[in-house]
Design an enzyme around this catalytic site. Sequence first.
Site, PDB file in Angstrom:
ATOM      1  N   GLU A   1      41.696   3.297  56.272  1.00 47.24           N
ATOM      2  CA  GLU A   1      42.462   2.947  55.358  1.00 47.24           C
ATOM      3  C   GLU A   1      42.223   2.887  54.241  1.00 47.24           C
ATOM      4  O   GLU A   1      42.913   1.681  53.898  1.00 47.24           O
ATOM      5  CB  GLU A   1      43.964   2.551  55.449  1.00 47.24           C
ATOM      6  CG  GLU A   1      44.494   2.486  57.438  1.00 47.24           C
ATOM      7  CD  GLU A   1      45.724   1.651  57.387  1.00 47.24           C
ATOM      8  OE1 GLU A   1      45.607   0.882  56.992  1.00 47.24           O
ATOM      9  OE2 GLU A   1      46.762   2.555  58.320  1.00 47.24           O
TER      10      GLU A   1
ATOM     11  N   GLU B   1      47.441   6.237  64.126  1.00 45.78           N
ATOM     12  CA  GLU B   1      47.827   5.308  65.095  1.00 45.78           C
ATOM     13  C   GLU B   1      49.543   4.622  64.709  1.00 45.78           C
ATOM     14  O   GLU B   1      50.096   5.707  64.080  1.00 45.78           O
ATOM     15  CB  GLU B   1      47.785   4.149  64.084  1.00 45.78           C
ATOM     16  CG  GLU B   1      45.530   3.699  63.226  1.00 45.78           C
ATOM     17  CD  GLU B   1      46.177   2.670  62.322  1.00 45.78           C
ATOM     18  OE1 GLU B   1      46.451   1.394  62.594  1.00 45.78           O
ATOM     19  OE2 GLU B   1      44.675   1.974  62.608  1.00 45.78           O
TER      20      GLU B   1
HETATM   21  C1  GLA Z   1      46.766  -0.897  59.616  1.00 44.59           C
HETATM   22  C2  GLA Z   1      45.492  -0.681  59.910  1.00 44.59           C
HETATM   23  C3  GLA Z   1      45.004  -0.919  61.388  1.00 44.59           C
HETATM   24  C4  GLA Z   1      45.601  -2.547  61.417  1.00 44.59           C
HETATM   25  C5  GLA Z   1      47.773  -1.655  61.443  1.00 44.59           C
HETATM   26  C6  GLA Z   1      48.381  -2.718  61.706  1.00 44.59           C
HETATM   27  O1  GLA Z   1      47.614   0.459  60.241  1.00 44.59           O
HETATM   28  O2  GLA Z   1      45.047   0.293  59.957  1.00 44.59           O
HETATM   29  O3  GLA Z   1      44.143  -1.807  61.824  1.00 44.59           O
HETATM   30  O4  GLA Z   1      46.137  -2.648  60.753  1.00 44.59           O
HETATM   31  O5  GLA Z   1      47.912  -1.435  60.330  1.00 44.59           O
HETATM   32  O6  GLA Z   1      49.694  -2.145  62.296  1.00 44.59           O
END
Ligand code: GLA
Length: 695
Positions: A155, A307
Amino acid sequence: MSKAAQSTYRSVRLWHGGDYNPDQWPAAVRAEDARLMKLTHVNIASTGIFAWSQLEPAPGVFDWSWLDETFERLHKAAVWIALATPSAAHPRWLTAKYPQVMAVDDRGIRLQHGVRQRFCPTSPVFREHVERVNRALAERYGKHPALALWHVSNEYGAPRCWCNLCATAFREWLEARYGTLEALNHQWWGTFWSQRYSDWAQIRPPSTLTGRAWPGLELDWKRFQSHLLCEFFKLEAATLREITPHVPITTNLMGTYGGLDYAKFADVLDVVSWDSYPAVGGDPSAVACTHAYMRGIKHNQPWLLMEQTPSATNWQEFATLKPPGLMALWSWQAIGHGSDAAMYFQWRRSRGGPEKLHGAVVEHAASEKARVFQEVAALGADLEKATPAVAGTRVAEARVGILYDQECRWAFEGSGGPGHAKPYVGTVMRHYKALWRRNVPVDLVRMDGDWSQYKLLIAPLLYMVKSGEFPLAGSPEQMRTKLNEGAKIEEWVRSRGTFVTTYLSGIVNENDLVYEGGYPGPLRKLLGIWVDEIDNVKPGEDPNRIVIEKNGLKGLRKSYACDHYYDQIVPEGAEVLARYGKNWYAGKPCLTRNAHGQGVAYYLGCDAEDSFLLHFYAALTTALGLQPTAEDAADVEALERHGGGRSVLFLLNHASAKRTVKLGGRSGRDVLSGAQVSGRVALGPYGVRVIEMKT
Ligand code: GLA
Ligand code: ZN
């Protein structure tokens, strides 16, 4: 950058798995993980994402033991690895030895070691260390048969860095873009408030110290930040491409996050992936629209849902559980929109740190009897059943596209008016929803994309229309291209298209400089109107009406509510389809249509209520002969994927009660239950059907 060819992601299976942190756990727990992964039909683990200090506990001293063991153990269990580069979190020894790897805030204060993602993307020391650890990883695991994918960093995004290196790089980037200070001063309209520069060195990144942001400067700073992180991604990818040209590369994106122009990233990664965290109870069409955006930046190629939470999201205002069925429903929704994966953050809940109360497949009780674990296992089994039908297919070609441009959004959000609300993303989503509700397939489309497959293109709030006099923003390669968007739209309409745009369009060029000669600037001739004034009122207080002309559009009601923005349209060739019903401009046009070549261009001058958008787009799509994927399907989203002679229909019930949907004359086989289906199909609460259709 490496000359190695970009590898392409091949869609051969549906991935099921997620973030996996074996470095947090002792051997006994890791052994148990392999057993539990089998029970959940997990076939991929994103590993090592924040593991730098476990991989390299001291400078140059690597500890591969845990990762070697993980590769072997997962390989034996038929689980592939999405191996991460660890740049998103840095070891303390690195920041202690080289404080300059940390970003500087906008008041010139160097950030200190603390949490993750706070690096300076320009720092040569940081870049060197990232390159070094990535090389070591690629050399050690590049040939391992379990390595499926590179998960680069995590991210990318805020915070930005205001250090001298970044500021200098910004000035160089501006010089490459504008060529002369004269051009920059003119485009940023520096004569206003004495903001002209006489030396490149005088330019400062906008900050709390420089005061209210200057629109042209702010816009370029955003573009530059996006460019810097994209270059950082390219640096990481170059090492991986050199050593493992066969392994596709992704980095997990964040949907409608406002800090980066993901279209630029899509050009340099091999497969798009993104992290989706909708709030429970939110609007499923917003998620659908975001999937379409993430898919569209790489021209609708397959992508990965990297995710999602299996249950609760700890950082949201309320960590609401996904009720039974919702996690599976949202997973299938992503797949219906072209994802080849349903992956989670996270496999096993950590015992400490900030995310120990975030949902996971394996909760703290670590019981295979847990509800979430069982739902994940059931979804895994279903994904396996669906793989022969779904893998290798892609979303059906849409005929409707909505133009989405992050630079336009930035310019609008920083424009200084009219009014405070800047609902670019929300407006795109409302137009999307009007088509989504009727199950008409829609893409989100890039301004620089290929528009030949579309019959209807919609450009809500196209505040910025690039003139083509300046290079596209971005990397040196991207800065070699120019794009005249007005001419592109005009040509597309002339040769066949139906185009719709709205209030606040065609106002500025690519540098937030207003077009002379009246709104909507370069679109004026195409639309056959000009806009004399724009009224902006508090929404909800006293909405106006859109009153449809007698011979206006078929299938619409007589009138609709409208609000917030009211353009004062002066037709110059366009036909008036509707007029305002109230206020001192009652009777003046608010919806127009103009023929152009073989196409037609509509202008909607006000913020219309949802039912207007629903009926308006129903009229346009019907006239164009565009069929919904399923009809008469309240709360049920219908999506289709095609490929290899197969056609797979996804029916997704977003309601917490039963629904039915008609298949029309079509029939097929439900690949999850094995049943033949035709006629009316019943769906339970949050129910899903995946049907391989008879073709
Ligand atoms: C983001 C991050 C993860 C985690 C999630 C929690 O998407 O990439 O590492 O912190 O949020 O929701
Ligand atoms: Zn910096």
